[in-house]
Scaffold this motif. Structure first.
Motif, PDB file in Angstrom:
ATOM      1  N   ALA A 204       0.873  -1.196   0.073  1.00  0.00           N
ATOM      2  CA  ALA A 204       0.219  -0.016  -0.017  1.00  0.00           C
ATOM      3  C   ALA A 204       0.989   1.337   0.130  1.00  0.00           C
ATOM      4  O   ALA A 204       0.545   2.124  -0.774  1.00  0.00           O
ATOM      5  N   ILE A 207       2.509   1.487  -3.624  1.00  0.00           N
ATOM      6  CA  ILE A 207       1.606   1.874  -4.629  1.00  0.00           C
ATOM      7  C   ILE A 207       0.928   3.319  -4.486  1.00  0.00           C
ATOM      8  O   ILE A 207       0.762   4.246  -5.119  1.00  0.00           O
ATOM      9  N   ILE A 208       0.606   3.787  -3.203  1.00  0.00           N
ATOM     10  CA  ILE A 208      -0.018   4.970  -3.050  1.00  0.00           C
ATOM     11  C   ILE A 208       1.379   5.923  -3.359  1.00  0.00           C
ATOM     12  O   ILE A 208       0.889   7.177  -4.049  1.00  0.00           O
ATOM     13  N   VAL A 211       1.249   6.056  -7.352  1.00  0.00           N
ATOM     14  CA  VAL A 211      -0.211   6.874  -7.805  1.00  0.00           C
ATOM     15  C   VAL A 211       0.162   8.598  -7.579  1.00  0.00           C
ATOM     16  O   VAL A 211      -0.361   9.178  -8.556  1.00  0.00           O
ATOM     17  N   LEU A 212       0.664   8.730  -6.455  1.00  0.00           N
ATOM     18  CA  LEU A 212       0.633  10.221  -6.208  1.00  0.00           C
ATOM     19  C   LEU A 212       1.973  10.733  -7.032  1.00  0.00           C
ATOM     20  O   LEU A 212       1.648  12.130  -7.669  1.00  0.00           O
ATOM     21  N   GLY A 228       4.152   7.743   0.824  1.00  0.00           N
ATOM     22  CA  GLY A 228       3.169   6.881   0.523  1.00  0.00           C
ATOM     23  C   GLY A 228       2.571   6.031   1.781  1.00  0.00           C
ATOM     24  O   GLY A 228       1.494   5.982   2.154  1.00  0.00           O
ATOM     25  N   CYS A 231       1.036   8.781   4.209  1.00  0.00           N
ATOM     26  CA  CYS A 231      -0.419   8.881   3.833  1.00  0.00           C
ATOM     27  C   CYS A 231      -1.392   7.576   4.112  1.00  0.00           C
ATOM     28  O   CYS A 231      -2.397   7.753   4.636  1.00  0.00           O
ATOM     29  N   TYR A 232      -0.820   6.612   3.934  1.00  0.00           N
ATOM     30  CA  TYR A 232      -1.490   5.309   4.406  1.00  0.00           C
ATOM     31  C   TYR A 232      -1.791   5.268   5.674  1.00  0.00           C
ATOM     32  O   TYR A 232      -2.984   4.807   6.314  1.00  0.00           O
ATOM     33  N   ILE A 256      -8.079  -0.361   0.552  1.00  0.00           N
ATOM     34  CA  ILE A 256      -7.354   0.936   0.146  1.00  0.00           C
ATOM     35  C   ILE A 256      -6.192   0.375  -0.851  1.00  0.00           C
ATOM     36  O   ILE A 256      -6.172   0.838  -1.992  1.00  0.00           O
ATOM     37  N   LEU A 257      -5.528  -0.657  -0.426  1.00  0.00           N
ATOM     38  CA  LEU A 257      -4.578  -1.053  -1.626  1.00  0.00           C
ATOM     39  C   LEU A 257      -5.199  -1.838  -2.945  1.00  0.00           C
ATOM     40  O   LEU A 257      -4.907  -1.046  -3.966  1.00  0.00           O
ATOM     41  N   CYS A 260      -6.182   1.887  -4.797  1.00  0.00           N
ATOM     42  CA  CYS A 260      -4.934   2.375  -5.325  1.00  0.00           C
ATOM     43  C   CYS A 260      -4.339   1.776  -6.446  1.00  0.00           C
ATOM     44  O   CYS A 260      -3.946   2.159  -7.603  1.00  0.00           O
ATOM     45  N   ILE A 263      -6.589   2.604  -9.388  1.00  0.00           N
ATOM     46  CA  ILE A 263      -6.504   3.851  -9.929  1.00  0.00           C
ATOM     47  C   ILE A 263      -5.950   4.044 -11.337  1.00  0.00           C
ATOM     48  O   ILE A 263      -6.582   4.664 -12.481  1.00  0.00           O
TER      49      ILE A 263
END
Length: 279
Positions: A204, A207-208, A211-212, A228, A231-232, A256-257, A260, A263
């Motif tokens: 997570a 990946i976050i 994505v960001l 990330g 943020c998680y 959540i994962l 993401c 997305i």
């Protein structure tokens, strides 16, 4: 609350950085992480309760994680056991090893010196990040990256891909165990069940960050994993603040994962055929 969440995020970021080496660079999921993470905590906490300096105990935890990764690597490269299965075998074995190390299912650090505090988290993340960045920019690191990009091409250049994969598993699990050791000291206890679902948390964070920030340089990518992870932790804090049952945090982590991961696909469908650079 905010400082505590950031502190937790920094500690979990180390886990994400470790998983990055195998999941993103070598392109295979390593289930050993769910065993090496709590193993690091078990080794560090046990040694501290025996009077060992917390820094030395944490270093020992790192070495224990490296040993777990080494066994997985040997099963994979020499025993030709599939990575996923090799990781599961070692992960399962780590449970018994932790019980032998601690002598029980959990062990506390009440009243004992330990590495804890925001400054410890910041220093640990910065050190791991800089060492990883330096390593990945050496000739050995570039050979390691080449192995993940295209193993056949790497072999044609004379790179021993088995050694590179073995190296990746050793270093990755050492870093993951380091994260487990620091988090156990921060929490004040070690538990054999601490590793359950940690790969989801690590992924997570990874990946976050992707994505960001999207396509960025290697250093920026490593920093993105740290951001990330923070943020998680704030997303998890939001879930708690909204009044959801904390017993279901693993479920929320998986959701959540999954969100993401979807997305990029959703963005591709929404903006399909749209020229975002048009004047």
């Amino acid at each position: 609350m905010i400082v505590s969440t950031i502190n937790q995020g920094l500690l979990w970021a180390i886990l994400g950085l470790g998983i990055f080496l195998t999941f993103r660079i070598l392109n295979f999921p390593d289930m050993t992480s769910e065993g090496s993470f709590p193993l690091g905590g078990a080794v560090a906490v046990t040694l501290i309760t025996q009077g060992v300096n917390p820094i030395l105990a944490t270093v020992a935890a790192f070495v224990a994680g490296c040993a777990a990764g080494l066994i997985t690597g040997l099963l994979y490269t020499k025993g030709k056991i599939p990575t996923l299965l090799a990781g599961i075998l070692v992960m399962t074995s780590c449970n018994s090893v932790m019980l032998m190390v601690m002598g029980r299912a959990n062990l506390g650090l009440l009243g004992l010196d330990k590495l804890k505090g925001t400054w410890v988290s910041v220093l640990a993340v910065v050190l791991v990040l800089l060492i990883m960045f330096y390593f990945l920019n050496t000739n050995l690191g570039q050979a390691f990256i080449a192995t993940g990009d295209n193993a056949d091409m790497a072999k044609s250049f004379g790179i021993n891909t088995d050694r590179m994969e073995l190296l990746g598993l050793v270093v990755s699990n050492g870093i993951i165990a380091l994260s487990g050791a620091l988090i156990s000291q921060n929490d004040g206890y070690a538990d054999v069940s601490k590793g359950l679902g940690v790969i989801v948390i690590g992924l997570a964070s990874l990946i976050i960050g992707e994505v960001l920030f999207g396509n960025v340089s290697m250093l920026e990518r490593l920093i993105a994993i740290v951001i990330g992870a923070i943020c998680y932790q704030f997303l998890i804090l939001l879930v708690i603040k909204l009044g959801f049952n904390t017993n279901y945090l693993k479920l929320f982590s998986a959701i959540i994962l999954a969100g993401c991961l979807m997305i990029p696909t959703l963005k591709a469908k929404v903006f399909k055929g749209v020229n975002l650079n048009a004047n």
